[in-house]
Design a protein around this motif. Structure first.
Motif, mmCIF file in Angstrom:
data_model
loop_
_atom_site.group_PDB
_atom_site.id
_atom_site.type_symbol
_atom_site.label_atom_id
_atom_site.label_comp_id
_atom_site.label_asym_id
_atom_site.label_seq_id
_atom_site.Cartn_x
_atom_site.Cartn_y
_atom_site.Cartn_z
ATOM 1 N N CYS B 23 0.857 -1.180 0.000
ATOM 2 C CA CYS B 23 0.000 0.000 0.000
ATOM 3 C C CYS B 23 0.891 1.226 0.000
ATOM 4 O O CYS B 23 1.900 1.270 0.741
ATOM 5 N N SER B 24 0.539 2.201 -0.800
ATOM 6 C CA SER B 24 1.247 3.474 -0.763
ATOM 7 C C SER B 24 0.230 4.609 -0.775
ATOM 8 O O SER B 24 -0.900 4.443 -1.230
ATOM 9 N N GLN B 25 0.653 5.743 -0.227
ATOM 10 C CA GLN B 25 -0.251 6.890 -0.160
ATOM 11 C C GLN B 25 0.497 8.174 -0.485
ATOM 12 O O GLN B 25 1.676 8.319 -0.162
ATOM 13 N N THR B 26 -0.228 9.061 -1.129
ATOM 14 C CA THR B 26 0.337 10.362 -1.468
ATOM 15 C C THR B 26 -0.309 11.471 -0.641
ATOM 16 O O THR B 26 -0.151 12.650 -0.950
ATOM 17 N N LEU B 27 -1.056 11.071 0.392
ATOM 18 C CA LEU B 27 -1.774 12.037 1.216
ATOM 19 C C LEU B 27 -0.920 12.569 2.362
ATOM 20 O O LEU B 27 -1.319 13.497 3.053
ATOM 21 N N HIS B 29 -0.461 11.187 5.140
ATOM 22 C CA HIS B 29 -1.175 10.959 6.386
ATOM 23 C C HIS B 29 -0.308 10.198 7.377
ATOM 24 O O HIS B 29 0.538 9.380 6.991
ATOM 25 N N ASN B 30 -0.554 10.476 8.653
ATOM 26 C CA ASN B 30 0.263 9.863 9.699
ATOM 27 C C ASN B 30 -0.118 8.411 9.976
ATOM 28 O O ASN B 30 0.695 7.644 10.472
ATOM 29 N N VAL B 31 -1.358 8.069 9.697
ATOM 30 C CA VAL B 31 -1.851 6.755 10.105
ATOM 31 C C VAL B 31 -2.172 5.915 8.874
ATOM 32 O O VAL B 31 -2.774 6.408 7.912
ATOM 33 N N MET B 32 -1.747 4.667 8.925
ATOM 34 C CA MET B 32 -2.095 3.726 7.867
ATOM 35 C C MET B 32 -2.682 2.489 8.522
ATOM 36 O O MET B 32 -2.167 2.008 9.539
ATOM 37 N N TYR B 33 -3.759 1.980 7.922
ATOM 38 C CA TYR B 33 -4.518 0.856 8.472
ATOM 39 C C TYR B 33 -4.550 -0.292 7.468
ATOM 40 O O TYR B 33 -4.574 -0.072 6.261
ATOM 41 N N TRP B 34 -4.627 -1.505 8.016
ATOM 42 C CA TRP B 34 -4.931 -2.665 7.191
ATOM 43 C C TRP B 34 -6.202 -3.316 7.725
ATOM 44 O O TRP B 34 -6.318 -3.578 8.932
ATOM 45 N N PHE B 73 4.664 4.222 2.522
ATOM 46 C CA PHE B 73 4.441 2.810 2.223
ATOM 47 C C PHE B 73 4.117 1.996 3.463
ATOM 48 O O PHE B 73 4.664 2.229 4.544
ATOM 49 N N CYS B 74 3.247 0.996 3.259
ATOM 50 C CA CYS B 74 2.945 0.051 4.326
ATOM 51 C C CYS B 74 2.691 -1.300 3.678
ATOM 52 O O CYS B 74 2.050 -1.377 2.607
ATOM 53 N N PHE B 75 3.222 -2.362 4.302
ATOM 54 C CA PHE B 75 3.097 -3.700 3.739
ATOM 55 C C PHE B 75 2.349 -4.608 4.701
ATOM 56 O O PHE B 75 2.471 -4.486 5.918
ATOM 57 N N LEU B 76 1.601 -5.524 4.127
ATOM 58 C CA LEU B 76 0.951 -6.583 4.899
ATOM 59 C C LEU B 76 1.599 -7.898 4.493
ATOM 60 O O LEU B 76 1.589 -8.253 3.311
ATOM 61 N N ASP B 77 2.175 -8.579 5.465
ATOM 62 C CA ASP B 77 2.805 -9.870 5.222
ATOM 63 C C ASP B 77 1.954 -10.967 5.849
ATOM 64 O O ASP B 77 1.648 -10.906 7.042
ATOM 65 N N ILE B 78 1.618 -11.954 5.049
ATOM 66 C CA ILE B 78 0.925 -13.125 5.574
ATOM 67 C C ILE B 78 1.911 -14.280 5.493
ATOM 68 O O ILE B 78 2.312 -14.700 4.395
#
Lengths: 113, 113
Positions: B23-27, B29-34, B73-78
């Motif tokens: 996940c990436s964001q151009t906003l 923002h301080n908080v990222m959620y999954w 950027f934020c990653f979700l690892d399964i």
């Protein structure tokens, strides 16, 4: 609370009619509420929000009503269009949830042309 | 346009084979959620990052991990996907951790074979 139902309630309306989608929320101390629209295969899209110090808020073609006495939130869509067909989720935020958003079960809106 | 981007949109993995969603964001923002969303259910929060602080939900399985190398950027690892992990995975961002309006990405549909 967390949604566990597999059969979402469905609201069918005729194109051009007004729609009212209802939501019963869980926590009387919740102070912020959001309505999201989610189309098939897409992420939720913000529609409108309202704080607990208000009982009504209007947007473009949408109105949110908040009744804190009975913990009820509704979304009114004026002149419903086929593009409004989607699943609608309400979400509440409160300190008891750690100030995170908690989503309701969702309602399917089907617009008949 | 500023937005939340998720890649890939569709991911197929084998039972037990580690998979990473991004996940990436151009906003800015301080908080990222999954969130995990199964068919006909509301999104369920797995965890969130407030800046570099990781906040896990109590009922999120250990099989799910996350990384946030930078603001964007934020990653979700399964680690070992099971058949029950097949779902839509939604990334969202918000300006602050009080859960005000969250902006969602389009989601990644994960299939486990």
């Amino acid at each position: 609370g967390e949604s566990v139902g597999l059969h979402l309630p469905t609201l069918s309306v005729q194109e051009g009619d007004n729609s009212i989608i209802n939501c019963a929320y869980s926590n009387s101390a919740s102070d912020y509420f959001i309505w999201y629209k989610q189309e098939s295969g897409k992420g939720p899209q913000f529609i409108i929000d309202i704080r607990s110090n208000m009982d009504k808020r209007q947007g473009q073609r949408v109105t949110v009503l908040l009744n804190k006495t009975v913990k009820h939130l509704s979304l009114q869509i004026a002149a419903t269009q086929p593009g409004d067909s989607a699943v609608y989720f309400c979400a509440e935020r409160g300190m008891e949830y750690g100030n995170k958003l908690v989503f309701g079960a969702g309602t399917i809106l089907r617009v008949k042309s | 346009d500023a937005m939340v981007i998720q890649n890939p949109r569709y991911q197929v993995t084998q039972f037990g084979k580690p998979v990473t969603l991004s996940c990436s964001q151009t906003l800015n923002h301080n908080v990222m959620y999954w969130y995990q969303q199964k068919s006909s259910q509301a999104p369920k929060l797995l965890f969130h990052y407030y800046d570099k602080d990781f906040n896990n939900e109590a009922d999120t399985p250990d099989n799910f991990q996350s990384r946030r190398p930078n603001t964007s950027f934020c990653f979700l690892d399964i680690r070992s996907p099971g058949l029950g992990d097949a779902a839509m995975y939604l990334c969202a961002t918000s300006r602050d951790p009080q859960g005000h309006e969250q902006y969602f990405g389009p989601g990644t549909r994960l299939t486990v074979t």
